[in-house]
Design a protein around this motif. Structure first.
Motif: not given
Length: 382
Positions: A319, A334, A343
């Motif tokens: 991420c 998300f 996200g």
């Protein structure tokens, strides 16, 4: 057609009004047949076990017995259900609904049905039409789906004869979505009719792409500004929501159709996830906090959250943040973004957006990973 072993019945008030109310009036002028007198007297006393007891000697096809007993009698006569079929009575959140459901439970427990349960549907009432539409019908769908999930679709059927007319439309749609038959008996029909499941289906990929919005709307009891979902909005989502104007601004609530859509595919995803998800990530990397995206160097909880996403969702590789706003609260979820999976994390004060790198190679696989992420998030928030 295989006989269902579980019949899910909606419950109305025809037993009380007009049926038993008319009998009660007959007591005052002796205008009542002898076989109905014990029933009318028990009703007048508010003796619900006495009402159940007085109903048993009457033919189940007698209109005095009400829509639920009449329709179940027709189903038994046509051999659509076995004689010992399990019964769930879904009743309104009203005194009459509770009383009639109690009578029906007592009546059928003494007729060889080993399983007879009553289920109160919260917000299903007739005092507040808006609450009925936006919450009551959704809760009806939620309860039916729960029973079907626990008992299996192959074992279940719906009897939508009793209750508010809007429930019939919801029940028929539920039948199509869940693949189970729906039965209905109008008071003027001589017999019950069936709406068998049709060979149609909702779009699974639409649910996966919309899963962030659907999970988010389901877990809140308040309308959400429509602008919250503007960047991910698709025209196909329109029938899944109710638009509510508040102070000149559009807000969204999950519609009954949206609740059915979400319940149906959430369960399907649980069983079919291995067929739609890409392979597990062979290597995982720690989160990246991009300073050129406005990252202030604070909020360690964001890095903890992204690491948890990476560690616990098998298809996630890494991420990386790409947006930070210290003054804009958002809703954590998300979604499928223009450049891949995104996200959104917020504590109600600031918002961080981050890209989710995964093993997905196609748009369909990306949608499946989004659904898996939102399912994971739902578990964290319960």
């Amino acid at each position: 057609m295989n006989k269902p072993s579980i019949l899910i019945c909606t419950v109305g008030t025809s037993l009380f009004q007009p049926n038993l109310e008319a009998l009660k009036k007959g007591l005052s002028n002796d205008g009542i047949k002898p076989e109905y007198r014990p029933l009318a007297e028990a009703y007048q006393r508010g003796d619900w076990p006495g009402v159940a007891k007085a109903l048993r000697p009457l033919p189940a096809s007698d209109r005095v017995c009400g829509a639920e007993i009449n329709s179940i009698a027709s189903l038994l006569e046509k051999e659509y259900i076995p004689a010992d079929c399990g019964l769930f009575f879904l009743h309104s959140s009203t005194d009459k609904g509770r009383d009639i459901a109690a009578i029906l439970k007592d009546y059928y427990l003494n007729k060889g049905h080993a399983l007879v349960e009553t289920v109160e549907v919260e917000d299903l009432q007739d005092e507040d039409p808006k609450r009925f539409r936006t919450k009551g019908l959704r809760n009806l769908a939620r309860n039916v789906c729960r029973i079907v999930r626990e008992r299996s679709a192959a074992a279940c059927a719906i009897n939508a004869t009793g209750g508010y007319k809007a429930q019939i439309a919801v029940a028929v749609l539920l039948g199509q979505a869940l693949g189970i038959p729906v039965f209905y008996k109008h008071e003027l029909f001589s017999e019950i009719i069936a709406f068998p499941p049709l060979p149609v289906a909702f779009d699974f990929e639409v649910w996966m792409r919309a899963s962030g919005m659907l999970y988010d709307l389901e877990r809140t009891s308040d309308p959400v500004p429509a602008s919250t979902y503007a960047e991910e909005w698709q025209e196909t989502y329109e029938s899944l929501v109710e638009r509510v104007p508040i102070d000149g601004q559009d807000y969204l609530e999950l519609s009954p159709v949206g609740q059915i859509f979400h319940e149906t595919f959430r369960e399907r995803f649980r069983t079919d996830r291995s067929q739609v998800l890409p392979p597990k990530a062979l290597q995982k990397h720690p989160p990246r906090l991009e300073k050129d995206a406005g990252w202030p160097g604070e909020h360690p909880e964001v890095e903890v959250f992204m690491k948890k996403v990476t560690d616990e969702v098998e298809q996630v590789v890494q991420c990386a943040t790409f947006y930070f706003n210290p003054d804009l609260p958002q809703r954590t979820r998300f979604r499928c973004g223009a450049k891949g999976i995104e996200g959104i994390y917020s504590d109600g004060r600031f918002t961080v957006k981050f890209r989710v790198e995964s093993t997905a190679k196609t748009p369909g696989e990306q949608a499946a990973v989004v659904a898996s992420l939102n399912e994971w998030l739902s578990r964290q928030q319960t």
